[in-house]
Scaffold this active site. Structure first.
Site, PDB file in Angstrom:
ATOM      1  N   LYS A  67       0.835  -1.193   0.000  1.00 26.95           N
ATOM      2  CA  LYS A  67       0.000   0.000   0.000  1.00 26.95           C
ATOM      3  C   LYS A  67       0.875   1.251   0.000  1.00 26.95           C
ATOM      4  O   LYS A  67       1.947   1.268   0.588  1.00 26.95           O
ATOM      5  CB  LYS A  67      -0.922   0.039   1.229  1.00 26.95           C
ATOM      6  CG  LYS A  67      -1.995  -1.020   1.259  1.00 26.95           C
ATOM      7  CD  LYS A  67      -2.900  -0.846   2.480  1.00 26.95           C
ATOM      8  CE  LYS A  67      -3.997  -1.903   2.526  1.00 26.95           C
ATOM      9  NZ  LYS A  67      -4.877  -1.728   3.697  1.00 26.95           N
ATOM     10  N   ASN A  69       0.422   5.895  -0.486  1.00 21.68           N
ATOM     11  CA  ASN A  69      -0.520   6.968  -0.199  1.00 21.68           C
ATOM     12  C   ASN A  69      -1.656   7.034  -1.219  1.00 21.68           C
ATOM     13  O   ASN A  69      -2.769   7.421  -0.901  1.00 21.68           O
ATOM     14  CB  ASN A  69       0.215   8.311  -0.171  1.00 21.68           C
ATOM     15  CG  ASN A  69       1.139   8.438   1.026  1.00 21.68           C
ATOM     16  OD1 ASN A  69       0.866   7.874   2.071  1.00 21.68           O
ATOM     17  ND2 ASN A  69       2.236   9.164   0.842  1.00 21.68           N
ATOM     18  N   PHE A  70      -1.343   6.645  -2.455  1.00 19.03           N
ATOM     19  CA  PHE A  70      -2.343   6.802  -3.503  1.00 19.03           C
ATOM     20  C   PHE A  70      -2.629   5.524  -4.270  1.00 19.03           C
ATOM     21  O   PHE A  70      -3.324   5.547  -5.269  1.00 19.03           O
ATOM     22  CB  PHE A  70      -1.879   7.879  -4.501  1.00 19.03           C
ATOM     23  CG  PHE A  70      -1.675   9.227  -3.881  1.00 19.03           C
ATOM     24  CD1 PHE A  70      -2.747  10.040  -3.581  1.00 19.03           C
ATOM     25  CD2 PHE A  70      -0.395   9.669  -3.586  1.00 19.03           C
ATOM     26  CE1 PHE A  70      -2.565  11.273  -3.008  1.00 19.03           C
ATOM     27  CE2 PHE A  70      -0.203  10.915  -3.002  1.00 19.03           C
ATOM     28  CZ  PHE A  70      -1.284  11.724  -2.706  1.00 19.03           C
ATOM     29  N   ALA A  71      -2.077   4.423  -3.828  1.00 19.60           N
ATOM     30  CA  ALA A  71      -2.269   3.201  -4.614  1.00 19.60           C
ATOM     31  C   ALA A  71      -2.117   1.966  -3.746  1.00 19.60           C
ATOM     32  O   ALA A  71      -1.569   2.013  -2.647  1.00 19.60           O
ATOM     33  CB  ALA A  71      -1.267   3.148  -5.769  1.00 19.60           C
ATOM     34  N   LYS A  72      -2.647   0.875  -4.262  1.00 19.50           N
ATOM     35  CA  LYS A  72      -2.447  -0.436  -3.665  1.00 19.50           C
ATOM     36  C   LYS A  72      -1.810  -1.342  -4.701  1.00 19.50           C
ATOM     37  O   LYS A  72      -2.048  -1.193  -5.900  1.00 19.50           O
ATOM     38  CB  LYS A  72      -3.785  -1.053  -3.230  1.00 19.50           C
ATOM     39  CG  LYS A  72      -4.444  -0.364  -2.052  1.00 19.50           C
ATOM     40  CD  LYS A  72      -5.741  -1.080  -1.680  1.00 19.50           C
ATOM     41  CE  LYS A  72      -6.427  -0.414  -0.510  1.00 19.50           C
ATOM     42  NZ  LYS A  72      -7.693  -1.108  -0.136  1.00 19.50           N
ATOM     43  N   VAL A  73      -0.999  -2.283  -4.254  1.00 18.69           N
ATOM     44  CA  VAL A  73      -0.393  -3.273  -5.135  1.00 18.69           C
ATOM     45  C   VAL A  73      -1.089  -4.600  -4.885  1.00 18.69           C
ATOM     46  O   VAL A  73      -1.135  -5.080  -3.753  1.00 18.69           O
ATOM     47  CB  VAL A  73       1.121  -3.425  -4.882  1.00 18.69           C
ATOM     48  CG1 VAL A  73       1.713  -4.476  -5.824  1.00 18.69           C
ATOM     49  CG2 VAL A  73       1.821  -2.090  -5.079  1.00 18.69           C
ATOM     50  N   ASP A 163     -22.147 -10.597 -21.286  1.00 18.37           N
ATOM     51  CA  ASP A 163     -21.240  -9.492 -21.618  1.00 18.37           C
ATOM     52  C   ASP A 163     -21.597  -8.910 -22.982  1.00 18.37           C
ATOM     53  O   ASP A 163     -20.726  -8.642 -23.812  1.00 18.37           O
ATOM     54  CB  ASP A 163     -19.792  -9.972 -21.601  1.00 18.37           C
ATOM     55  CG  ASP A 163     -18.796  -8.809 -21.535  1.00 18.37           C
ATOM     56  OD1 ASP A 163     -19.215  -7.693 -21.165  1.00 18.37           O
ATOM     57  OD2 ASP A 163     -17.609  -9.014 -21.862  1.00 18.37           O
ATOM     58  N   LYS A 165     -22.362  -6.180 -25.497  1.00 14.97           N
ATOM     59  CA  LYS A 165     -22.014  -4.767 -25.626  1.00 14.97           C
ATOM     60  C   LYS A 165     -21.576  -4.524 -27.069  1.00 14.97           C
ATOM     61  O   LYS A 165     -21.334  -5.463 -27.837  1.00 14.97           O
ATOM     62  CB  LYS A 165     -20.894  -4.386 -24.661  1.00 14.97           C
ATOM     63  CG  LYS A 165     -19.626  -5.212 -24.807  1.00 14.97           C
ATOM     64  CD  LYS A 165     -18.601  -4.816 -23.751  1.00 14.97           C
ATOM     65  CE  LYS A 165     -17.337  -5.674 -23.859  1.00 14.97           C
ATOM     66  NZ  LYS A 165     -16.340  -5.300 -22.839  1.00 14.97           N
ATOM     67  N   ASN A 168     -18.565  -6.341 -28.435  1.00 15.97           N
ATOM     68  CA  ASN A 168     -18.676  -7.787 -28.647  1.00 15.97           C
ATOM     69  C   ASN A 168     -19.663  -8.145 -29.762  1.00 15.97           C
ATOM     70  O   ASN A 168     -20.013  -9.306 -29.927  1.00 15.97           O
ATOM     71  CB  ASN A 168     -19.085  -8.490 -27.347  1.00 15.97           C
ATOM     72  CG  ASN A 168     -17.939  -8.527 -26.355  1.00 15.97           C
ATOM     73  OD1 ASN A 168     -16.777  -8.355 -26.733  1.00 15.97           O
ATOM     74  ND2 ASN A 168     -18.254  -8.742 -25.094  1.00 15.97           N
TER      75      ASN A 168
END
Length: 265
Positions: A67, A69-73, A163, A165, A168
């Site tokens: 983790k 400040n602005f993102a998660k891995v 799905d 759309k 597709n």
């Protein structure tokens, strides 16, 4: 196509958590400028989720491994070659309809599975709309009739696409519809409900956003309505900067007043 703000792709969509896959940290996405008529938001990447492991594209998110400040891995696993692909192959072998892309042959090697499929030289309906603008009602009616025929065929064989759309929907050399990408398709039993949230949010039925179990054919029918709107207006009925906004707009059925007025629905 649309003068409204385009939706981000699914890889950009997680603006609340800024999650990413395969250890790649994705920065927060800045606000997008208004689109021109040729920027109908593309929904190239669909996603699915279950309570245990949500999916993004062809990746299953397993856990957060870092983790900032602005993102998660996120640690993720590619699932394209897993059971979903084999289910797609099994289902496509069952289908034989003039408006569904045909699966001619499956060639399996030690490391690769090759799917030999019908070639739709006209490309995606999405790209057709971007290039030519919205369809006239006569053209849209003919295309939509072919789409409905193919979807009804699937439902009669207890198969739901999940799905549907513009991306597709393909066109052959004679401009006939060919439904493609059965990666999220599944078999269903009448009276039994499904519970996996999958597909593309702008085309997803309200019950999916509400976390409810759903009847498979019904979510396809909702997507058909969104597709018809898109064919005749050249834009999506439900737009938003993120999934949260779509959760608010889709169940409420908030579509532009201008469309309702012009088409007198």
């Amino acid at each position: 196509m649309s003068t409204r703000t385009p939706l981000p792709t699914v890889n950009e969509r997680d603006t609340e958590n800024h999650s990413s896959v395969d250890g790649f940290v994705e920065p927060p996405v800045p606000p997008t400028k208004s689109a021109s008529r040729h920027s109908l938001p593309r929904c190239r990447n669909s996603f699915t989720s279950t309570e245990e492991h949500p999916h993004v594209g062809n990746y299953r998110l397993l856990k957060t491994i870092g983790k900032g400040n602005f993102a998660k891995v996120k640690l993720a696993r590619h699932v394209l070659t897993g059971r979903e692909l084999f289910r797609e192959v099994r289902i496509m072998k069952l289908l034989n309809h003039p408006n569904i892309v045909k699966l001619f042959e499956v060639i399996e090697t030690e490391k690769t599975l090759y799917l030999v499929m019908e070639y739709a030289s006209g490309g995606e309906v999405f790209d057709y709309l971007v290039a030519h603008g919205r369809m006239k009602e006569k053209e849209a009616r003919a295309k939509f009739r072919q789409i409905v025929s193919a979807v009804q065929y699937c439902h009669q064989r207890r198969i739901v696409h999940r799905d549907l759309k513009a991306e597709n929907l393909l066109l052959d050399a004679d401009m006939n519809i060919k439904i493609a990408d059965f990666g999220f398709s599944n078999e269903f039993t009448v009276g039994s409900k499904l519970d996996t949230f999958c597909g593309s949010p702008p085309y997803a039925a309200p019950e999916l956003f509400q976390g409810k179990k759903y009847d498979g054919p019904e979510v396809d029918v909702w997507s058909l309505g969104v597709i018809l709107y898109t064919l005749v207006s050249g834009s999506l009925p439900f737009d938003g900067q993120n999934l949260k906004e779509l959760r608010e707009r889709v169940p409420a059925g908030k579509i532009p007043y201008s469309f309702l007025h012009v088409h007198r629905l």
